[in-house]
Design an enzyme around this catalytic site. Structure first.
Site, PDB file in Angstrom:
ATOM      1  N   TYR A 218       0.625  -1.335   0.059  1.00  0.00           N
ATOM      2  CA  TYR A 218      -0.097   0.084  -0.005  1.00  0.00           C
ATOM      3  C   TYR A 218       0.791   1.302   0.143  1.00  0.00           C
ATOM      4  O   TYR A 218       1.778   1.279   0.642  1.00  0.00           O
ATOM      5  CB  TYR A 218      -0.749   0.005   1.206  1.00  0.00           C
ATOM      6  CG  TYR A 218      -1.895  -1.206   1.386  1.00  0.00           C
ATOM      7  CD1 TYR A 218      -3.142  -0.859   1.130  1.00  0.00           C
ATOM      8  CD2 TYR A 218      -1.358  -2.291   1.823  1.00  0.00           C
ATOM      9  CE1 TYR A 218      -4.226  -1.766   1.519  1.00  0.00           C
ATOM     10  CE2 TYR A 218      -2.299  -3.325   2.043  1.00  0.00           C
ATOM     11  CZ  TYR A 218      -3.838  -3.097   1.881  1.00  0.00           C
ATOM     12  OH  TYR A 218      -4.618  -4.146   1.783  1.00  0.00           O
TER      13      TYR A 218
ATOM     14  N   HIS B 221      -6.243   1.976  -1.517  1.00  0.00           N
ATOM     15  CA  HIS B 221      -6.365   0.382  -1.855  1.00  0.00           C
ATOM     16  C   HIS B 221      -4.823   0.072  -2.155  1.00  0.00           C
ATOM     17  O   HIS B 221      -4.195   0.850  -2.508  1.00  0.00           O
ATOM     18  CB  HIS B 221      -7.070   0.284  -3.114  1.00  0.00           C
ATOM     19  CG  HIS B 221      -8.478   0.403  -2.621  1.00  0.00           C
ATOM     20  ND1 HIS B 221      -9.420  -0.677  -2.367  1.00  0.00           N
ATOM     21  CD2 HIS B 221      -9.371   1.393  -3.254  1.00  0.00           C
ATOM     22  CE1 HIS B 221     -10.688  -0.103  -2.181  1.00  0.00           C
ATOM     23  NE2 HIS B 221     -10.683   1.210  -2.738  1.00  0.00           N
TER      24      HIS B 221
ATOM     25  N   LYS C 233      -4.680  -4.656  -9.023  1.00  0.00           N
ATOM     26  CA  LYS C 233      -3.230  -4.726  -8.555  1.00  0.00           C
ATOM     27  C   LYS C 233      -2.336  -4.912  -9.875  1.00  0.00           C
ATOM     28  O   LYS C 233      -2.572  -5.711 -10.525  1.00  0.00           O
ATOM     29  CB  LYS C 233      -3.228  -5.386  -7.420  1.00  0.00           C
ATOM     30  CG  LYS C 233      -4.331  -5.336  -6.455  1.00  0.00           C
ATOM     31  CD  LYS C 233      -3.892  -6.054  -5.171  1.00  0.00           C
ATOM     32  CE  LYS C 233      -5.392  -6.224  -4.041  1.00  0.00           C
ATOM     33  NZ  LYS C 233      -5.754  -4.739  -3.951  1.00  0.00           N
TER      34      LYS C 233
END
Length: 240
Positions: A148, A156, A193
């Protein structure tokens, strides 16, 4: 991939209170309080007051344990987190089952006995933490860690992290075939991600003691899916 902040004002809060500053405050408070942790199987338990509990929460170290005590709180640290506070930040002491404080070397051997890949995982963890990334377990995403930009309450996670090591077939075998790479990248994409490969090389120095870590090298590599939308010409097609 850009940071995905949670709510209006989250980015401003992160800029005003950088993670490096929070970790420095935690380090100073732990040293001043002479805090000790207790070895408990594959983790370290730490009893802290309200001020230290707040700093541990803000710095994202460990997880609070629910107890009946009102004055103090207990936090459970993963092995990488505990050793980072002991060895890298030098602000935590850990007591073994015999009631004696463990040296860095003794703690290193204990954690290696519980987790064979601990030296490699610790090197990857400390490498990202030194760069002021918040590093948390990534089991729910099928990876080793997630990273993070700041506290998970504000943003997020941006990276799903896989740790590889030259010569370790168990770790490297996870991405040996194309189907494994494809599946991992698709999973990362579905949860917004980027897959970050952290390759740790011990340069033939082994893992005899923590001092060997200074000879380790770390390489980073991101793997993403090709998006044809980013490669198309923006100009309209001229018809004759």
């Amino acid at each position: 991939m850009k940071a995905r902040w949670k709510g209006k004002g989250s980015e401003a809060k992160a800029i005003a209170d950088p993670m490096s500053k929070i970790v420095s405050q935690l380090q100073s408070s732990l040293i001043h309080s002479n805090t000790h942790g207790l070895l408990s199987s594959c983790s370290v338990l730490v009893e802290v007051d309200a001020q230290l509990a707040d700093l541990l929460n803000r710095a994202c170290f460990g997880r609070p344990r629910i107890t009946a005590e009102k004055d103090n709180e207990w936090f459970q640290l993963d092995m990488e987190e505990a050793f980072y506070l002991c060895f890298s930040l030098k602000c935590l002491k850990v007591v073994g089952e015999d009631g004696c404080i463990k040296s860095n070397e003794e703690l290193w051997e204990y954690m290696k006995s519980k987790k064979a890949v601990f030296p490699v995982f610790y090197m990857a963890y400390s490498h990202l933490r030194h760069k002021n990334w918040v590093v948390r377990p990534g089991l729910q995403y099928g990876v080793d860690f997630v990273a993070y930009r700041h506290h998970p309450a504000l943003v997020h996670s941006e990276y799903a992290v896989l740790v590889l090591s030259e010569g370790d077939n168990d770790l490297n075998g996870r991405l040996r075939v194309w189907s494994a790479i494809h599946g991992t990248v698709r999973l990362c994409g579905s949860v917004a991600k980027t897959l970050l490969i952290v390759n740790v090389n011990n340069n033939c120095h082994g893992a005899i003691s923590p001092s060997c870590l200074e000879h380790y090298t770390v390489e980073e590599q991101t793997i993403t899916r090709w998006n044809p939308e980013q490669c198309r010409e923006d100009q309209a097609v001229v018809r004759i």
